[in-house]
Design an enzyme around this catalytic site. Structure first.
Site, PDB file in Angstrom:
ATOM      1  N   HIS A  89       0.841  -1.210   0.000  1.00  0.00           N
ATOM      2  CA  HIS A  89       0.000   0.000   0.000  1.00  0.00           C
ATOM      3  C   HIS A  89       0.876   1.261   0.000  1.00  0.00           C
ATOM      4  O   HIS A  89       2.040   1.229   0.383  1.00  0.00           O
ATOM      5  CB  HIS A  89      -0.897  -0.008   1.235  1.00  0.00           C
ATOM      6  CG  HIS A  89      -0.125  -0.104   2.514  1.00  0.00           C
ATOM      7  ND1 HIS A  89       0.551   0.977   3.056  1.00  0.00           N
ATOM      8  CD2 HIS A  89       0.149  -1.146   3.323  1.00  0.00           C
ATOM      9  CE1 HIS A  89       1.170   0.604   4.145  1.00  0.00           C
ATOM     10  NE2 HIS A  89       0.961  -0.692   4.337  1.00  0.00           N
ATOM     11  N   GLY A  90       0.273   2.379  -0.373  1.00  0.00           N
ATOM     12  CA  GLY A  90       0.996   3.649  -0.387  1.00  0.00           C
ATOM     13  C   GLY A  90       1.168   4.226   1.017  1.00  0.00           C
ATOM     14  O   GLY A  90       0.827   3.577   2.019  1.00  0.00           O
TER      15      GLY A  90
END
Ligand code: NAG
Ligand code: NAG
Length: 487
Positions: A89-90
């Protein structure tokens, strides 16, 4: 699954109230972004798993949407057939637990006796007072969620990959894309943001549709695959739930390197030494990294540390990853074989379809997970393995270690398997070849140090893992009554 624009345009209009709420919440989140120019910090190479993607890929700083073409990528005689990506994920908010610790540290600073401030001031600036007077902007609701910058990480990654592999990400293939994600919000949201980035790539200028309007809306959740560590009994018993498994992490926290930092920070902040501990120091350091990654600011929390401190704190973070996700225990990486095997199942299927001249049913497979998903997988493949284990006692000797989580699994880190079909002019035989990319750079294989491998050779190299994983007993606990066969 993503159905393409036709379906999207026909999607019912969201009720006005829901739309307004979505707009408000996205505005509220945007207001946390204060960034203008990219800010660098001398400490950022040591942020470990809280490292910004652009710190690992500095080429992105001038133009985050420009594809990063690694010169080692196969071209010419080979055509890409399939891309399987495991994506972290970012950028995310701190977890509730981290926020609680930070609040505690902040309270310690605010509770300093008034006299304390003058005591150490002596003309210099009082870092402790500056931090005490600065309100904390972190709140409980943030709890590890994806931030606006994290969505941007994903949109830009999508745009670069689509530009790099136009035949795979062809608009025609849109509906055949497979998205699989961990159930965590930050991963689901990352998948959605990635799709929005693709939308922007295909239809520049058209605003991407709202998430809830996307029939895709449901990247498929599969925690058995993306959070295998939560489902592996042996890992849960022997590592996760085992008080002594992280012995080296605990020993390092009380060892001389950390004690040195504790004393120094206590003096800098003018807080009694016995009120501080390694966890609080670590959360202060994390806050320096969160402020940079999330807000794009150089945080006053960074002023507490110098580069030598940062190196020690990076090691503390890496030690934990090593013993909990990496080579520390065999089960850490073995528990990921289900994902490894799944990747090869996709590749197998694509090879078979290509051999029969059938269309590839899934040219692009995107799997969204965590640093805790990627590290075991990389370890299973034998990558970033040091000769000596990372321990509480060899910090100095490990200065040039390979296992450095900030270089391997920053936010938005991605491991890509690229399958190619090659026709060699000299031999009439068709061949399938594989390349791996880590964070958009070609990653040499552990067994050959080559940047490309025949698919058959790769499968052969990992055949033991693939076979034993199929037997499905990796995560079973050993029988308790068989004590006689211990070494
Ligand atoms: C916990 O970890 C220690 C150290 O690796 C190991 O010796 C012990 O067997 C583990 N305990 C369990 C219940 O697995
Ligand atoms: C372990 O227990 C099982 C039954 O629970 C038994 O069949 C087996 O013989 C035992 N093995 C040993 C080595 O005691």
């Amino acid at each position: 699954m993503f159905r393409g624009p036709g379906r999207l345009l026909r999607a019912p209009v969201a009720p006005a109230a829901a739309l307004a709420a979505a707009l408000l919440s996205s505005l509220a989140r945007c207001s946390h972004l204060e960034s203008g120019d990219p800010v660098a910090s001398a400490l950022s190479p040591y942020f470990g798993t809280k490292t910004r993607y652009e710190d690992v890929n500095p080429g992105l700083l001038p133009d985050p949407e420009a594809p990063q073409r690694d010169p080692e990528l196969l071209e010419g005689t080979c055509t890409p057939v399939q891309l399987v990506a495991v994506i972290r994920h970012g950028t995310r908010y701190p977890t509730a637990k981290q926020i609680r610790k930070l609040r505690h540290l902040h309270e310690l600073l605010q509770a300093r006796r008034p006299g304390d401030e003058k005591a150490g001031g002596a003309g210099g600036q009082d870092v402790g007072a500056a931090l005490a007077n600065r309100p904390l902007w972190y709140a409980d609701w943030m709890d590890g969620q994806l931030v606006e910058k994290g969505k941007q990480d994903m949109r830009q990654l999508a745009q670069r990959l689509a530009a790099l592999f136009p035949s795979l990400f062809d608009r025609e293939n849109f509906g055949r894309m497979q998205l699989i994600t961990s159930s965590k919000h930050r991963c689901v949201d990352s998948g959605v943001a990635f799709l929005q980035g693709l939308w922007q790539h295909y239809y520049p200028g058209l605003p991407p549709p709202d998430v809830s309007d996307m029939e895709c809306g449901h990247p498929r959740i599969n925690d058995k695959l993306m959070r295998f560590f939560d489902h592996c009994k042996k890992f849960l018993t022997e590592v996760e739930g085992n008080a002594t498994a992280l012995y080296h992490v605990e020993a390092f926290k009380t060892g001389p390197e950390m004690q040195g930092i504790l004393k120094k920070v206590a003096a800098t902040l003018q807080v009694p030494l016995n009120h501080l501990n390694a966890d609080l120091i670590q959360v202060a350091f994390f806050t320096c990294s969160f402020d940079l990654a999330i807000k794009g600011i150089k945080s006053p929390w960074c002023d507490v540390f110098d580069i030598d401190d940062a190196k020690v704190l990076e090691y503390l973070n890496d030690l934990k990853q090593y013993w909990k996700r990496g080579y520390g225990y065999t089960i850490n990486s073995r528990s990921s074989c289900i994902l490894f095997e799944d990747i090869f199942r996709h590749l197998d299927k694509a090879v078979e379809q290509k051999q029969r001249s059938q269309p590839i049913s899934s040219p692009v497979i995107l799997q969204f997970g965590h640093a805790e998903t990627l590290l075991p997988l990389l370890s299973l493949m034998g990558l970033f393995k040091d000769k000596e284990p990372l321990t509480a006692y060899n910090y100095k000797e490990q200065t040039h270690r390979k296992f450095r989580s900030g270089h391997i699994v920053p936010y938005a880190s991605n491991l890509i398997f690229l399958l190619y079909h090659c026709k060699n002019a000299k031999t009439p035989k068709e061949e399938f070849r594989v390349q791996m990319l880590l964070n958009e750079k070609v990653l040499p294989f552990a067994h050959s140090q080559e940047t490309v491998s025949l698919y058959e050779d790769l499968k052969n190299h990992y055949k033991d893992i693939l076979q034993s994983c199929r037997a499905n007993d990796e995560c079973e606990l050993p029988k308790t009554n068989s004590t006689s066969d211990e070494l």
